[in-house]
Design a protein around this motif. Structure first.
Motif, PDB file in Angstrom:
ATOM      1  N   GLY A 346      11.117  11.023 -22.498  1.00  0.00           N
ATOM      2  CA  GLY A 346      11.073  10.878 -21.046  1.00  0.00           C
ATOM      3  C   GLY A 346      12.424  10.675 -20.399  1.00  0.00           C
ATOM      4  N   ILE A 347      13.307   9.885 -21.002  1.00  0.00           N
ATOM      5  CA  ILE A 347      14.593   9.620 -20.352  1.00  0.00           C
ATOM      6  C   ILE A 347      15.438  10.895 -20.245  1.00  0.00           C
ATOM      7  N   PRO A 348      15.597  11.647 -21.333  1.00  0.00           N
ATOM      8  CA  PRO A 348      16.341  12.908 -21.167  1.00  0.00           C
ATOM      9  C   PRO A 348      15.700  13.850 -20.158  1.00  0.00           C
ATOM     10  N   LEU A 349      14.374  13.867 -20.156  1.00  0.00           N
ATOM     11  CA  LEU A 349      13.666  14.721 -19.204  1.00  0.00           C
ATOM     12  C   LEU A 349      13.929  14.252 -17.774  1.00  0.00           C
ATOM     13  N   GLY A 350      13.936  12.936 -17.594  1.00  0.00           N
ATOM     14  CA  GLY A 350      14.228  12.372 -16.276  1.00  0.00           C
ATOM     15  C   GLY A 350      15.629  12.731 -15.822  1.00  0.00           C
ATOM     16  N   VAL A 351      16.585  12.680 -16.759  1.00  0.00           N
ATOM     17  CA  VAL A 351      17.965  13.045 -16.433  1.00  0.00           C
ATOM     18  C   VAL A 351      18.015  14.509 -16.007  1.00  0.00           C
ATOM     19  N   LEU A 352      17.316  15.348 -16.760  1.00  0.00           N
ATOM     20  CA  LEU A 352      17.277  16.780 -16.425  1.00  0.00           C
ATOM     21  C   LEU A 352      16.712  16.989 -15.022  1.00  0.00           C
ATOM     22  N   PHE A 353      15.614  16.283 -14.725  1.00  0.00           N
ATOM     23  CA  PHE A 353      14.981  16.453 -13.420  1.00  0.00           C
ATOM     24  C   PHE A 353      15.883  15.963 -12.287  1.00  0.00           C
ATOM     25  N   ALA A 354      16.641  14.901 -12.562  1.00  0.00           N
ATOM     26  CA  ALA A 354      17.531  14.379 -11.524  1.00  0.00           C
ATOM     27  C   ALA A 354      18.682  15.344 -11.277  1.00  0.00           C
ATOM     28  N   ARG A 355      19.111  16.024 -12.327  1.00  0.00           N
ATOM     29  CA  ARG A 355      20.261  16.920 -12.208  1.00  0.00           C
ATOM     30  C   ARG A 355      19.871  18.278 -11.654  1.00  0.00           C
ATOM     31  N   ASN A 356      18.689  18.744 -12.052  1.00  0.00           N
ATOM     32  CA  ASN A 356      18.332  20.127 -11.789  1.00  0.00           C
ATOM     33  C   ASN A 356      17.096  20.184 -10.894  1.00  0.00           C
TER      34      ASN A 356
END
Lengths: 518, 352
Positions: A346-356
């Motif tokens: 979830g955390i990497p996915l959250g980072v991806l969503f925040a960036r992209n």
């Protein structure tokens, strides 16, 4: 120059002049502008905002007036009320209420006559006994007939009552339509002043749409409720269930195909989860209980203080005394593994969503789906692909537990002040450095709240996971549910509750700690 | 050495920035058809941030860019280190074409050559003052001991010894901005970019920080691009000033040039209320001695004599002690001009 423009001197007037809305109301209303100018002024000068105003057009045409004037909310209220009343009126007027009763009375009358004839024939034949019995039966028939007639009359009278109520209701509705129209229209005007996209003017085309909707709805509904045998076309949806079966078996086919062709993949996932779970389980169940218990209590004390530690000790004692120790540890292992995987994904996915933004646009509905889909629905594909047991139970928990951590990570990262990120960039930081040194630390409170949410979500899935043989405390609740064993069920339920409270308190204590320490 | 002879450190040539999805089309239309700001917004839904800005800053200069909010000054300063990419134009920093730098080279340049101070400090709230100041060095991968040494030194430059282990939120606004300044100085950059650093502070603290900054600047000789919306501040600090309006630079000049010779009504309006006492010099208002028509009672031989390079402030001090007009002299001590009291009063008001 705008900055230095001096204010022109304002004349101080004895009396504050009236604001003239005439032209703008005329602009807004189009047809019959002058009428609305008058009425709006009346409404605006009343103190409560409600006053006696009556719009004849609205009273006469109700919903049609409302659509032509662009008041859709009012249109639906008017149309639904009118329809209900019209159905009442129609069923009073046209449908033969009591018709079946009268029919029955006629049949009974015919039977009565036959009986009398038979009695006469019997008497002629000298069969006095038979004749008497026929006469007795005919008397019963007369009573039944009178009863049917009375019922029929009552129903007919009921129909008349219905009609009267409907007519009175229609009159009241018309008065209401007339009175509320201008008030609602004035509100629309006020909105329109600030937002010119609000519908204004009298629009024939939209009015025609209103006519179409109203006539279609009224006619079909009246047909349904007032005729004794409405056509099947309007009572049943014209398509049968042949599609249903076809589509269901088509889905079955693809599921089978996928589960046989990608078995290696599903088994791989299962095995991966199994390895983590086994590790955690050995740690929690294999380690002697006094050690585990002591560690949990000390951990609670360190992170959340003495009170939580005492509560934790009591909760653990409850669990152990009632013999739930091993099952609780199995549940915690299950949920620990599920939460760990959620956080790791979830955390990497959250980072991806925040960036992209594009990834976020794609991911958000998926997250919504994961949270709104009833858990039993996704148990089906999970069983189809992964079978039953603990790894599928963990997967089911993850589907429910993943969204909060992803969402709160994204939210936390988006709330990081832009200027701090810009400053780091100005000093030559790379994206990775910005993420590691600034974004993640500043988003930590939000991410920790996400972790907490995720753990509790996973915990709430233990009973459902038990359905697919994930064992643990959930299994006890499930069994109790099956046999309506109240005592067992409540004891196991409280054990789950204690697990949840202990985990929640300990994590929140830890999280407050980091907040304070900065 | 005069400023005009020093090397150019920052140079912008015809920089444009247009914000919006159709920025490139808008840019082409501006170049080929010369359409204005309103048309760009109308046709392309794009906003002109800065328009055709050119200037250069020489080594050791404090170059102030002054403009009201929305005039594009903050956008402009972010072009120098490419925090914002120009839509068109050229940018040179220390002789290098910034637009041609690779991502890595650009990061390198930001880390080593440029220090930046922000209006709202933009300190890292989760790090101590020391770690904030040392952050540029941390990005560059310096060792911890080196970072501590440098941040200690940098903090002492701005007078914040003893606050190393505090957190930004424990400091006042003025102190926070000094931390911001210390952070910008930590990597010993050639160039300082200061984006309205003192605007968010109250007037008293602002003045203190201005003084402190001027003292530091004299000591360190950093080439500085200083953004402000306060003309007083620009005049106090600036070697030269550029005045911006609606994304364009309307005038560039020394404070005296701006005050005595505003380029248009916009600038004139600004400088109207600026005190000219320290900006206008005797040679600007003096009447040449051979054109001077003596009034009754004048006796120039009894007049006090001052250099023609003194400012009005000084002239007032001299004039109040005598009833004669003041005579100005050139470098050789020769009488060159006369400043009567009437002329002085006019000079105080009009600056000429």
């Amino acid at each position: 120059m705008a900055e230095k423009e001096t204010l022109s001197t304002v004349e101080i007037l004895e009396e504050i002049p009236e604001v003239d809305i005439s032209d703008s109301v005329r602009d807004f209303a189009g047809q019959n502008g002058d009428y609305y100018v008058r009425e709006f002024k009346k409404i605006q000068s009343s103190q409560s905002g409600y006053c006696w105003t009556f719009n004849i057009a609205s009273a006469a045409f109700g919903p049609l007036w409302a659509t032509a004037r662009g008041l859709w909310g009012l249109f639906w209220i008017f149309a639904v009320c009118e329809m209900v009343l019209l159905v009442m009126l129609g069923s009073g007027l046209w449908s033969d209420l009591g018709a079946d009763k009268f029919e029955r009375a006629e049949r009974l009358q015919a039977n009565y006559e036959t009986m009398l004839e038979r009695a006469a024939t019997a008497r002629e034949a000298g069969d006095e006994e038979g004749a008497q019995s026929f006469e007795k039966r005919s008397e019963n028939l007369v009573r039944a007939r009178e009863k049917a007639l009375a019922e029929g009359a009552a129903l007919q009278a009921g129909g008349t009552n219905l009609m009267i109520i409907a007519i009175v209701g229609l009159i009241i509705l018309k008065v209401f339509e007339g009175c509320s129209a201008n008030i609602a229209y004035e509100r629309q005007y006020s909105r329109w002043r600030g937002d010119r996209t609000v519908r204004s003017d009298f629009n024939w085309a939209i009015g025609a749409l209103g006519v179409a909707i109203v006539s279609f709805v009224y006619i079909v509904t009246l047909l349904r409720f007032t005729t004794s045998n409405p056509s099947e076309l309007i009572t049943d949806f014209p398509i049968g269930n042949q599609y249903y079966l076809a589509i269901a078996s088509w889905i079955d086919y693809w599921f089978d195909l996928a589960s046989s062709n990608f078995a290696f993949l599903f088994q791989g996932v299962s095995r991966g989860i199994r390895i983590i779970l086994d590790g955690v389980e050995t740690l929690l169940v294999g380690t002697p209980w006094p050690v585990v218990m002591a560690i949990i209590v000390i951990f609670a004390y360190r992170s959340a203080g003495a009170r939580v530690a005492v509560f934790t000790a009591a909760a653990l004692a409850y669990i152990a005394v009632l013999g739930y120790w091993e099952k609780s540890m199995a549940t915690v292992a299950l949920l620990g593994t599920a939460s760990f995987l959620c956080v790791a994904i979830g955390i990497p996915l959250g980072v991806l969503f925040a960036r992209n933004q594009r990834a976020f646009n794609f991911g958000r509905p998926v997250l919504d789906l994961m949270q709104t889909l009833p858990s039993f629905v996704y148990l089906i594909p999970i069983i189809a692909f992964f079978g039953t047991g603990k790894p599928p139970g963990i997967l089911a928990s993850m589907i429910f537990g993943l969204p909060p951590i992803v969402r709160l990570t994204t939210l936390g990262l988006r709330q990081v002040p832009k200027d701090v990120v810009e400053a780091a960039r100005a000093f030559g930081a790379t994206n990775t450095q910005i993420l590691r040194n600034i974004e993640i630390p500043l988003a930590t409170p939000s991410i920790m709240a996400g972790v907490n949410q995720t753990i509790l979500m996973c915990l709430s899935m233990v009973v459902i996971a038990a359905l697919i043989d994930a064992k643990g405390l959930g299994y006890d609740v499930l069994v109790a549910l099956q046999y309506a064993a109240k005592g067992q069920g409540i004891l196991a339920g409280v054990a789950i509750l204690f697990c949840a409270i202990v985990i929640d308190r300990v994590i929140q204590g830890k999280f407050k700690d980091t907040e304070k320490g900065g | 050495m005069k400023h005009e002879e020093r090397e150019v450190v920052i140079e912008l040539k015809n920089a444009w920035k247009i914000f919006g999805e159709q920025a490139d089309q808008a840019m082409q239309a501006v170049k080929s058809e010369g359409i204005g700001k309103a048309e760009v917004l109308d046709k392309y839904g794009a906003v002109v941030g800065i328009a055709d800005c050119s200037f250069n800053v020489r080594r050791g200069e404090i170059f102030c860019i002054m403009g009201l909010s929305g005039s594009g000054k903050s956008t402009l300063v972010r072009h120098v280190n490419r925090l914002i990419e120009p839509t068109s134009g050229e940018i040179y920093l220390l002789g290098e074409d910034v637009m041609k730098l690779s991502t890595t080279a650009l990061r390198e340049m930001r880390a080593k050559r440029i220090g930046m101070v922000f209006q709202h400090m933009a300190l890292l709230p989760h790090r101590s003052v020391r770690d904030n100041v040392a952050y540029p060095l941390e990005i560059r991968g310096e060792s911890k001991s080196r970072r501590w040494d440098v941040s200690q030194h940098s903090l002492s430059l701005v007078g914040l010894d003893g606050f190393e282990d505090r957190f930004p939120r424990e400091l006042s606004g003025g102190m926070q901005q000094r931390v911001g300044l210390a952070r910008a100085l930590a990597s010993d950059p050639d160039v300082l970019l200061m984006d309205e650093p003192f605007s968010a502070l109250d007037p008293l603290i602002r003045r203190q920080l201005q003084d402190q900054f001027m003292a530091l600047s004299e000591q360190l000789h950093k080439t500085t691009l200083f953004i402000t919306h306060d003309l007083d501040e620009a005049i106090r600090l600036g070697t030269r000033i550029a005045i911006m309006k609606d994304g364009r630079i309307v005038q560039i000049g020394t404070p005296e040039e701006i005050v005595t010779n505003p380029a248009d009504d916009y600038v004139r309006d600004f400088v109207q209320n600026i005190s000219k006492l320290k900006l206008v010099f005797a040679h600007t208002i003096q009447v040449p001695i051979n054109e001077y028509k003596p009034q009754e009672g004048d006796d120039l031989s009894r007049s006090p004599r001052v250099s023609q390079d003194v400012d009005l402030d000084y002239l007032i001090d001299v004039a109040v002690k005598t009833n004669q007009p003041t005579v100005t002299t050139d470098d050789d001590g020769k009488d060159v001009g006369v400043v009567s009291k009437d002329r002085l009063l006019q000079g105080i008001r009009d600056g000429k």
